[in-house]
Motif scaffolding. Structure first.
Motif, PDB file in Angstrom:
ATOM      1  N   GLY A 200       0.806  -1.211   0.000  1.00  0.00           N
ATOM      2  CA  GLY A 200       0.000   0.000   0.000  1.00  0.00           C
ATOM      3  C   GLY A 200       0.840   1.261   0.000  1.00  0.00           C
ATOM      4  O   GLY A 200       2.077   1.233  -0.091  1.00  0.00           O
ATOM      5  N   SER A 201       0.166   2.400   0.121  1.00  0.00           N
ATOM      6  CA  SER A 201       0.851   3.689   0.079  1.00  0.00           C
ATOM      7  C   SER A 201       1.581   3.960   1.392  1.00  0.00           C
ATOM      8  O   SER A 201       1.414   3.233   2.376  1.00  0.00           O
ATOM      9  N   GLY A 202       2.359   5.023   1.392  1.00  0.00           N
ATOM     10  CA  GLY A 202       3.144   5.377   2.567  1.00  0.00           C
ATOM     11  C   GLY A 202       4.577   4.918   2.449  1.00  0.00           C
ATOM     12  O   GLY A 202       4.991   4.354   1.441  1.00  0.00           O
ATOM     13  N   GLU A 203       5.356   5.165   3.517  1.00  0.00           N
ATOM     14  CA  GLU A 203       6.769   4.779   3.535  1.00  0.00           C
ATOM     15  C   GLU A 203       6.925   3.348   4.029  1.00  0.00           C
ATOM     16  O   GLU A 203       6.204   2.899   4.921  1.00  0.00           O
TER      17      GLU A 203
ATOM     18  N   GLU B 225       9.257   5.363  -0.614  1.00  0.00           N
ATOM     19  CA  GLU B 225       7.857   5.781  -0.668  1.00  0.00           C
ATOM     20  C   GLU B 225       7.437   5.931  -2.118  1.00  0.00           C
ATOM     21  O   GLU B 225       8.211   6.401  -2.965  1.00  0.00           O
ATOM     22  N   LEU B 226       6.212   5.505  -2.401  1.00  0.00           N
ATOM     23  CA  LEU B 226       5.686   5.662  -3.747  1.00  0.00           C
ATOM     24  C   LEU B 226       5.390   7.121  -4.030  1.00  0.00           C
ATOM     25  O   LEU B 226       4.803   7.818  -3.188  1.00  0.00           O
TER      26      LEU B 226
ATOM     27  N   ARG C  24       3.407  10.239  -5.720  1.00  0.00           N
ATOM     28  CA  ARG C  24       1.957  10.409  -5.865  1.00  0.00           C
ATOM     29  C   ARG C  24       1.470  10.036  -7.264  1.00  0.00           C
ATOM     30  O   ARG C  24       0.337   9.576  -7.434  1.00  0.00           O
TER      31      ARG C  24
ATOM     32  N   SER D  82       1.079   5.530  -9.446  1.00  0.00           N
ATOM     33  CA  SER D  82       0.144   4.397  -9.464  1.00  0.00           C
ATOM     34  C   SER D  82       0.024   3.761 -10.851  1.00  0.00           C
ATOM     35  O   SER D  82      -0.048   2.531 -10.984  1.00  0.00           O
TER      36      SER D  82
END
Length: 851
Positions: free
Chosen positions: A687-690, A745-746, A748, A751
């Motif tokens: 998922g998102s986040g670090e 981290e991804l 923004r 995706s």
């Protein structure tokens, strides 16, 4: 005695090549010498040598016909023309003005009571070398009765090698000796001398009449081969201290060996009668036959008779005339089916150089039945004798079996059925071919790949070849990895049908006749690449203790490492084609149909990743728009892709019923992107986040182990290397951001890229997840029946039926996930990995599939 002045305008020895022709000769030479082929790599090499020094062409047998033909080819290719050739008089072929000038010079010498001195003592040949002017030298006459009488009683051929040695000693300008062979026919030498050989010369050194007959029969298929040159200055430095006479003999011997090797590379080893071949193999089998007869309690003649029948079933019956005939047919087939066959001249030249040193074992990927024809077609048209091809005995039906045998195929049973005799007969036949110097071709996957990915290697034939080498059949063998790719494979739909559970149709005459429909279509381009060539002697010396045989514990690990190493070399040179990129872009789209601009952007992102990872890409991809148009047009013509226009935008979507066939092309390149796809699926599941790098690696490593059955794992490679490469690319391309404390981290905007890369293995994630959900409780033995056979509820047939229902209901988003090979590999993976956190694995696969 020296000529007072060497004037450029005078051809003192009437052997200078023409740089212009009158209309009659121009028409005559264009008609008969125009078809002569050359290799662009060889031509470029000679041009480079001419820019640095003096080129001297060297031919084995004196022939005015060869000289005139060479003249035309040199002029056409922009190669330096020869100012002099020993034993050649072109008075009848030269312009009248040149003949008059030469005659006046000679007359002046005769009037002064002198004869024109020979080119060596006059310094003429030396002056040509010093000035950078090329010459051509013949090493001998033909071997016909007439040529031998001429040599003995009238005019022995003057040998210029000593003059070239003296010239090199007196000038700093390097002299390069370029061995050359002209092929008007490709007939190997025969065992012993026939009456025709005595009268008209041998095939290697033909007399005038035999040369003329060969020329008239084969000028349309003629080729001129310019072999690897000898740097004369380097040769003299290497043999410093030797006298000139000895140096001349060594050079002459080296040139003859070079020319013989070139002849053998193109024409093949000495041809022996098939009955004599059988006799020698059966003689080598004598001890084995006696032992088998004793064990089985059968009479020795009965066992020997069975062995002879097996040998008839196995053995090739190569015919040079059939090869010529088949090449004409294959040329028509390839020109009909495909726009172009792409092969690199430098790679073919590398193959040729290795074949001069030892026999080749060509180890190819296997996509189509056309693979059998492709390598032989390319070799024949690049002046390399086609290999003997290991074909399944299922292809030996009439008339194809007879045709294949004449073209060099030998046949092997899929299984030996517990027979002790058949393996011994086959191994002795294989050993005989290697000992005689024949090249061998086989497919390391055993059968055609139905998925597009390279299958794990089969070790039976590879082991027999390695065993023959260790038993002394050859001093060395060169294993040549070959990757074959098609813009479209004619059998892609039958591959997809078999993966969906349909039984494989046996090869037959009816099936052969049905191929006539195939010949009405065009399938784009074909690509053949040659990987890093392996010396078996070198490989074995570094990995096997002396005296190792099949019974040694070190044998199986050595063989497995060798097979995986070859497979990895094939994977490394597997070409990225426009159809593979477009297929990956289409199958990676969540929203379908997708617009042209969206798909082009996806294609470009995939292409940038592939180039960064070092994957070879088709030249057409330098123009992405054109590549996209060609690929979509080809796929649409065969119904694999559907397009529609909405306003000014063209939308594309895979044909729902053919997604599995389309996935085939995506899978041909997915091994290049494996690490990137697995890292993307791992990030999607987190998922998102670090996230800490070790955390990402832990999920990645679990996926990597899970998908291990789908890919060839090369020796020395590691998941860590694939992980670091993928992370580096994602950071470089802005998808991942490097954060303090070893975190990532991804971005923004990441995706879309993450989903694209994860979708490369999306069908595996969905297929594995589906199998995991259907298989029973943890700890059960997951022994599954092969596709198409009756079995328990959790057989592959049952899984395929359930998968089709799930795809129809929409429970499976990717219909291409319903594949017998995917389901079998999933079951193998779960056998290896369970008991495990089954629920966690299910969540991981669901997240990876939904990325």
């Amino acid at each position: 005695m020296h000529l007072p002045v060497f004037r450029e305008s005078v051809d003192y020895y009437t052997s200078r090549m023409h740089d212009a022709y009158g209309p009659v000769l121009r028409w005559l030479f264009r008609r008969y010498f125009g078809p002569v082929r050359t290799d662009s790599t060889q031509v470029a090499r000679v041009k480079e040598l001419a820019a640095k020094g003096t080129v001297v062409y060297c031919l084995r047998t004196r022939s005015t016909l060869d000289y005139l033909c060479s003249n035309w080819v040199y002029l056409r290719e922009g190669l330096p023309l020869a100012r002099f050739a020993n034993g050649i008089n072109l008075s009848l072929w030269q312009p009248l003005a040149a003949v008059v000038r030469t005659t006046l010079v000679k007359l002046g010498y005769y009037l002064r009571g002198k004869r024109l001195p020979d080119p060596r003592t006059s310094g003429y040949l030396e002056s040509l070398c010093r000035e950078g002017e090329s010459s051509l030298v013949f090493l001998g006459r033909g071997t016909s009765l007439f040529d031998r009488l001429v040599e003995r009683f009238w005019a022995p051929l003057w040998d210029p090698i000593l003059a070239l040695v003296e010239a090199q000693e007196r000038t700093e300008r390097p002299i390069y000796l370029v061995p050359q062979v002209l092929f008007f026919q490709r007939r190997p030498g025969t065992l012993g001398r026939t009456l025709a050989d005595v009268l008209f010369g041998e095939s290697l050194d033909p007399g005038r009449l035999r040369k003329m007959v060969a020329f008239l029969r084969g000028y349309r298929r003629a080729s001129l081969v310019l072999a690897e040159p000898i740097d004369l200055a380097a040769f003299l430095a290497e043999h410093r201290g030797a006298g000139r006479e000895r140096l001349a003999r060594l050079i002459r011997l080296s040139l003859r060996n070079y020319l013989y090797r070139e002849f053998r590379v193109t024409a093949g080893p000495v041809k022996k009668p098939r009955e004599r071949t059988k006799e020698k193999i059966l003689k080598a089998l004598r001890a084995d036959l006696a032992e088998i007869a004793r064990r089985d309690g059968r009479p020795l003649p009965e066992v020997a008779g069975r062995a002879e029948k097996m040998l008839d079933e196995i053995a090739a019956d190569t015919s040079p005339r059939w090869l010529e005939f088949l090449n004409g047919i294959f040329t028509w087939v390839w020109n009909t089916l495909f726009r172009r066959v792409h092969v690199l001249g430098t790679e073919i030249e590398r193959v040729r150089a290795h074949l001069k040193r030892a026999p080749l074992v060509l180890v190819s990927s296997h996509k189509s039945h056309l693979d059998y024809l492709l390598i032989s077609y390319i070799f024949y048209n690049h002046d390399i004798t086609p290999p003997h091809i290991a074909a399944g005995v299922n292809l030996s039906f009439w008339p194809l079996g007879t045709i294949f045998r004449k073209g060099g195929a030998f046949f092997i049973r899929r299984t030996f059925g517990g027979s002790r005799l058949y393996p011994e007969v086959f191994k002795k036949y294989l050993r005989y071919m290697i000992r005689e110097g024949y090249s061998i071709e086989f497919f390391i996957e055993g059968g055609r790949s139905r998925t597009g990915r390279l299958r794990e290697p089969k070790y039976g034939l590879l082991g027999m070849i390695a065993e023959s080498f260790l038993d002394g059949a050859a001093d060395d063998l060169f294993l040549v990895p070959i990757a074959i790719n098609y813009d479209r494979v004619p059998e892609d739909r039958s591959h997809a049908a078999e993966l969906s559970g349909a039984p494989k149709n046996p090869e037959s005459l009816a099936g052969l006749l049905s191929l006539s429909r195939t010949l009405t279509e065009r399938y784009g381009r074909v690509y053949l690449r040659v990987g890093e060539i392996v010396s078996l002697a070198d490989y074995a010396s570094r990995r096997l203790p002396p005296g190792t045989d099949r019974s040694s514990p070190a044998w199986r690990p050595f063989l497995e490492e060798l097979g995986l190493s070859i497979s990895d070399r094939i994977n490394r040179v597997t070409m990225v084609t426009p159809t593979s990129l477009v297929s990956a872009a289409l199958l990676g789209s969540r929203d379908l149909p997708a617009g042209r601009r969206v798909l082009l952007a996806r294609q470009e992102r995939l292409l940038s990743a592939l180039r960064w990872l070092g994957a070879p890409t088709a030249a057409l991809l330098r123009a992405p728009d054109r590549a996209f148009e060609e690929a979509t047009r080809l796929l649409a013509r065969f119904g694999l892709v559907r397009s529609e226009r909405r306003g000014e935008e063209i939308l594309y979507a895979p044909a729902a019923e053919d997604r599995l066939a389309l996935a085939y092309y995506k899978n041909t390149i997915v091994h290049h992107l494996r690490g990137l796809a697995e890292v993307s699926q791992a990030l999607a599941s987190l998922g998102s986040g670090e996230h800490l790098r070790p955390q990402v690696y832990q999920v990645f490593e679990r996926l990597d182990r899970l998908y291990a059955c789908e890919f060839v794992e090369p020796p020395g490679d590691s998941p860590r290397r694939r992980f670091e490469l993928a992370i580096s690319f994602l950071e470089r391309s802005g998808v991942l951001l490097d954060r303090p404390g070893g975190r990532v981290e991804l971005a923004r905007t990441a995706s879309a890229d993450l989903a694209l890369f994860a979708a490369l293995l999306g069908d595996l994630a969905e297929g594995y997840g589906f199998v995991l959900d259907l298989l029973h409780v943890r700890g059960r033995a997951y022994a599954l029946q092969p596709a198409g056979r009756a079995g328990p509820r959790d057989s592959i047939r049952g899984l395929l039926a359930a998968g089709r229902r799930a795809a129809l209901s929409g429970a499976l988003r990717r219909p291409e996930a319903v594949s017998s090979e995917t389901f079998e590999n999933a079951a193998r993976a779960f056998q290896r990995m369970l008991p495990d956190d089954r629920e966690g694995l299910r969540r991981l696969l669901k997240a990876a599939a939904g990325a």
